[in-house]
Design a protein around this motif. Structure first.
Motif, PDB file in Angstrom:
ATOM      1  N   THR A 117      11.054   6.331   3.165  1.00  0.00           N
ATOM      2  CA  THR A 117       9.949   5.805   3.969  1.00  0.00           C
ATOM      3  C   THR A 117       9.110   4.831   3.162  1.00  0.00           C
ATOM      4  O   THR A 117       8.760   3.745   3.635  1.00  0.00           O
ATOM      5  N   LEU A 118       8.790   5.195   1.922  1.00  0.00           N
ATOM      6  CA  LEU A 118       8.017   4.320   1.037  1.00  0.00           C
ATOM      7  C   LEU A 118       8.711   2.974   0.867  1.00  0.00           C
ATOM      8  O   LEU A 118       8.080   1.912   0.980  1.00  0.00           O
ATOM      9  N   HIS A 119      10.010   3.004   0.606  1.00  0.00           N
ATOM     10  CA  HIS A 119      10.752   1.760   0.379  1.00  0.00           C
ATOM     11  C   HIS A 119      10.801   0.915   1.648  1.00  0.00           C
ATOM     12  O   HIS A 119      10.687  -0.318   1.592  1.00  0.00           O
ATOM     13  N   THR A 120      10.961   1.563   2.795  1.00  0.00           N
ATOM     14  CA  THR A 120      11.030   0.833   4.061  1.00  0.00           C
ATOM     15  C   THR A 120       9.693   0.175   4.376  1.00  0.00           C
ATOM     16  O   THR A 120       9.640  -1.008   4.751  1.00  0.00           O
ATOM     17  N   VAL A 121       8.611   0.916   4.233  1.00  0.00           N
ATOM     18  CA  VAL A 121       7.279   0.372   4.513  1.00  0.00           C
ATOM     19  C   VAL A 121       6.975  -0.792   3.578  1.00  0.00           C
ATOM     20  O   VAL A 121       6.517  -1.861   4.012  1.00  0.00           O
ATOM     21  N   ASN A 122       7.222  -0.605   2.297  1.00  0.00           N
ATOM     22  CA  ASN A 122       6.982  -1.687   1.338  1.00  0.00           C
ATOM     23  C   ASN A 122       7.831  -2.916   1.652  1.00  0.00           C
ATOM     24  O   ASN A 122       7.395  -4.052   1.447  1.00  0.00           O
ATOM     25  N   GLY A 123       9.037  -2.673   2.140  1.00  0.00           N
ATOM     26  CA  GLY A 123       9.914  -3.786   2.509  1.00  0.00           C
ATOM     27  C   GLY A 123       9.319  -4.621   3.632  1.00  0.00           C
ATOM     28  O   GLY A 123       9.344  -5.868   3.586  1.00  0.00           O
ATOM     29  N   TYR A 124       8.777  -3.956   4.661  1.00  0.00           N
ATOM     30  CA  TYR A 124       8.134  -4.676   5.761  1.00  0.00           C
ATOM     31  C   TYR A 124       6.941  -5.478   5.259  1.00  0.00           C
ATOM     32  O   TYR A 124       6.742  -6.636   5.654  1.00  0.00           O
ATOM     33  N   VAL A 125       6.140  -4.865   4.411  1.00  0.00           N
ATOM     34  CA  VAL A 125       4.937  -5.525   3.915  1.00  0.00           C
ATOM     35  C   VAL A 125       5.290  -6.752   3.080  1.00  0.00           C
ATOM     36  O   VAL A 125       4.717  -7.835   3.266  1.00  0.00           O
ATOM     37  N   LYS A 126       6.230  -6.607   2.169  1.00  0.00           N
ATOM     38  CA  LYS A 126       6.601  -7.727   1.302  1.00  0.00           C
ATOM     39  C   LYS A 126       7.233  -8.870   2.085  1.00  0.00           C
ATOM     40  O   LYS A 126       7.066 -10.037   1.748  1.00  0.00           O
ATOM     41  N   LYS A 127       7.937  -8.542   3.156  1.00  0.00           N
ATOM     42  CA  LYS A 127       8.614  -9.577   3.944  1.00  0.00           C
ATOM     43  C   LYS A 127       7.647 -10.323   4.855  1.00  0.00           C
ATOM     44  O   LYS A 127       7.738 -11.548   4.998  1.00  0.00           O
ATOM     45  N   HIS A 128       6.711  -9.600   5.472  1.00  0.00           N
ATOM     46  CA  HIS A 128       5.906 -10.195   6.530  1.00  0.00           C
ATOM     47  C   HIS A 128       4.438 -10.423   6.172  1.00  0.00           C
ATOM     48  O   HIS A 128       3.767 -11.234   6.818  1.00  0.00           O
ATOM     49  N   CYS A 129       3.928  -9.721   5.161  1.00  0.00           N
ATOM     50  CA  CYS A 129       2.496  -9.844   4.858  1.00  0.00           C
ATOM     51  C   CYS A 129       2.263  -9.416   3.411  1.00  0.00           C
ATOM     52  O   CYS A 129       1.631  -8.391   3.148  1.00  0.00           O
ATOM     53  N   SER A 130       2.747 -10.216   2.476  1.00  0.00           N
ATOM     54  CA  SER A 130       2.749  -9.818   1.068  1.00  0.00           C
ATOM     55  C   SER A 130       1.349  -9.573   0.523  1.00  0.00           C
ATOM     56  O   SER A 130       1.172  -8.796  -0.420  1.00  0.00           O
ATOM     57  N   VAL A 131       0.323 -10.208   1.107  1.00  0.00           N
ATOM     58  CA  VAL A 131      -1.045 -10.011   0.623  1.00  0.00           C
ATOM     59  C   VAL A 131      -1.473  -8.556   0.772  1.00  0.00           C
ATOM     60  O   VAL A 131      -2.288  -8.052  -0.007  1.00  0.00           O
ATOM     61  N   LEU A 132      -0.903  -7.861   1.744  1.00  0.00           N
ATOM     62  CA  LEU A 132      -1.273  -6.468   1.968  1.00  0.00           C
ATOM     63  C   LEU A 132      -0.861  -5.581   0.801  1.00  0.00           C
ATOM     64  O   LEU A 132      -1.525  -4.580   0.502  1.00  0.00           O
ATOM     65  N   ALA A 133       0.214  -5.952   0.129  1.00  0.00           N
ATOM     66  CA  ALA A 133       0.724  -5.141  -0.979  1.00  0.00           C
ATOM     67  C   ALA A 133      -0.257  -5.059  -2.142  1.00  0.00           C
ATOM     68  O   ALA A 133      -0.106  -4.206  -3.016  1.00  0.00           O
ATOM     69  N   GLU A 134      -1.272  -5.918  -2.151  1.00  0.00           N
ATOM     70  CA  GLU A 134      -2.247  -5.926  -3.233  1.00  0.00           C
ATOM     71  C   GLU A 134      -3.554  -5.234  -2.851  1.00  0.00           C
ATOM     72  O   GLU A 134      -4.461  -5.112  -3.680  1.00  0.00           O
ATOM     73  N   LYS A 135      -3.652  -4.783  -1.616  1.00  0.00           N
ATOM     74  CA  LYS A 135      -4.883  -4.177  -1.128  1.00  0.00           C
ATOM     75  C   LYS A 135      -4.955  -2.698  -1.511  1.00  0.00           C
ATOM     76  O   LYS A 135      -4.022  -1.940  -1.279  1.00  0.00           O
ATOM     77  N   ARG A 136      -6.093  -2.303  -2.070  1.00  0.00           N
ATOM     78  CA  ARG A 136      -6.279  -0.897  -2.426  1.00  0.00           C
ATOM     79  C   ARG A 136      -6.181  -0.004  -1.195  1.00  0.00           C
ATOM     80  O   ARG A 136      -5.678   1.119  -1.267  1.00  0.00           O
TER      81      ARG A 136
END
Length: 343
Positions: free
Chosen positions: A234-253
């Motif tokens: 689940t972690l890998h899938t969610v991170n995959g969506y974020v990195k593909k479509h909205c990479s700025v979110l991956a840096e948000k606390r």
């Protein structure tokens, strides 16, 4: 025939004893200016669930029934989504129930702005203790209102697991569906996938549903490392969506806190109040720590400049202490916190 405003999608598997309360709440749903429908997906139940649904359909023409062999809740929800006709869809389970005015509340909140996603609050109730309810208020992380996706991402302090109303045309146009390969956290994955593709998000303080936590869910007799470790998928899938479509979110606390808590809850926190340390728990903790994406979360919450918080304290224990000691410390902390909350 005009399309209803809301399609409630309800997957059911052996929930005969809970369905009457759910059905009773559905029967009361009315939107004067529009309508609702109830899409039940019987997922191979072996009890009387299907019979109860059919009885409901006989007296209420708003009921749609899909009867399938047991294929799991993700397949059931996807099949329900394919059959739904409503402008919006709302996913619930057969042991949940709605407030009497839930549909009208959601309709009034969404009718003018038509957001892609609308978040609502709910009550959480432990089975056997229906008088003691916990209000899960999604608006405590962000003031009620209507936001662009970017404003929502920039301002929310957390990405809550709450009740969500999804605009069906938005889901269809973006190809959002439940990942049928996931065993845990599939609802949260669907939510994050939707968020990163959305244009507008709305937040309401109104509670619309009662979520029942069954007693059996806390009566753990065995620990399945192989099942629990699937939260990493689940972690890998969610991170995959974020990195593909909205990479700025991956840096948000706010996002990092949310997924750290999700993984840690599934793999550790859900056990601390139920059982002392066991070897299989140690094995589970070690395997989770070995995952690179989870370890990056541990590093983030134990890094320099990070303020003291529940997440940081958990991360310090998990990262730096042996599994037995980490588990014992965390178990003691939660016992202390629980006792203080009840005094």
């Amino acid at each position: 025939m005009s399309c209803p405003f809301i399609s409630y999608i309800i997957p059911c598997y052996n929930v005969q004893s809970y369905l009457p309360k759910c059905i009773d709440s559905l029967e009361k749903q009315v939107i004067p200016e529009s309508g609702v429908e109830f899409v039940f997906v019987n997922d191979g139940s072996t009890d009387g669930s299907l019979s109860l649904i059919r009885q409901f359909a006989e007296r209420d023409n708003r009921v749609v029934i899909i009867d399938q062999s047991n294929q799991g809740v993700c397949v059931a929800r996807n099949n329900g989504l394919s059959s739904a006709r409503g402008e919006y869809v709302f996913f619930m389970d057969g042991d949940d129930w709605l407030t009497e005015d839930a549909s009208e509340v959601m309709y009034r909140f969404c009718r003018d702005s038509r957001p892609d996603i609308a978040l609502f609050s709910h009550y959480k109730i432990q089975e056997g203790h229906t008088d003691a309810r916990v209000w899960v208020d999604c608006s405590k992380y962000l003031s009620p209102g209507y936001y662009s996706r970017q404003d929502y991402i920039n301002n929310t302090r957390y990405f809550p697991i709450s009740n969500k109303l999804y605009r069906r045309a938005f889901l269809n146009s973006k190809g959002v569906s439940f990942d049928e390969h996931l065993k845990t956290g599939e609802v949260y994955t669907f939510y994050i996938h939707s968020i990163v593709l959305s244009d507008t998000v709305a937040v309401s303080p109104d509670f619309v549903m009662y979520y029942l936590k069954r007693s059996g869910e806390s009566a753990t007799t065995s620990i399945s490392v192989e099942k629990d470790i699937s939260i990493l998928d689940t972690l890998h899938t969610v991170n995959g969506y974020v990195k593909k479509h909205c990479s700025v979110l991956a840096e948000k606390r706010s996002y990092l806190s949310s997924i750290f808590w999700l993984v840690t809850s599934f793999s550790l926190i859900k056990y601390v109040g139920r059982t002392p340390y066991r070897k299989d728990l140690g094995q589970l903790i070690r395997r989770v720590k070995q995952d690179q994406e989870y370890f990056e979360l541990l590093k983030f919450f134990t890094g320099k400049g990070i303020s003291v918080s529940k997440h940081s304290l958990l991360a310090i224990a998990i990262r730096f202490l042996p599994p037995r000691i980490a588990y014992t410390v965390i178990r003691g902390y939660y016992k202390f916190a629980t006792r203080n909350n009840t005094e």
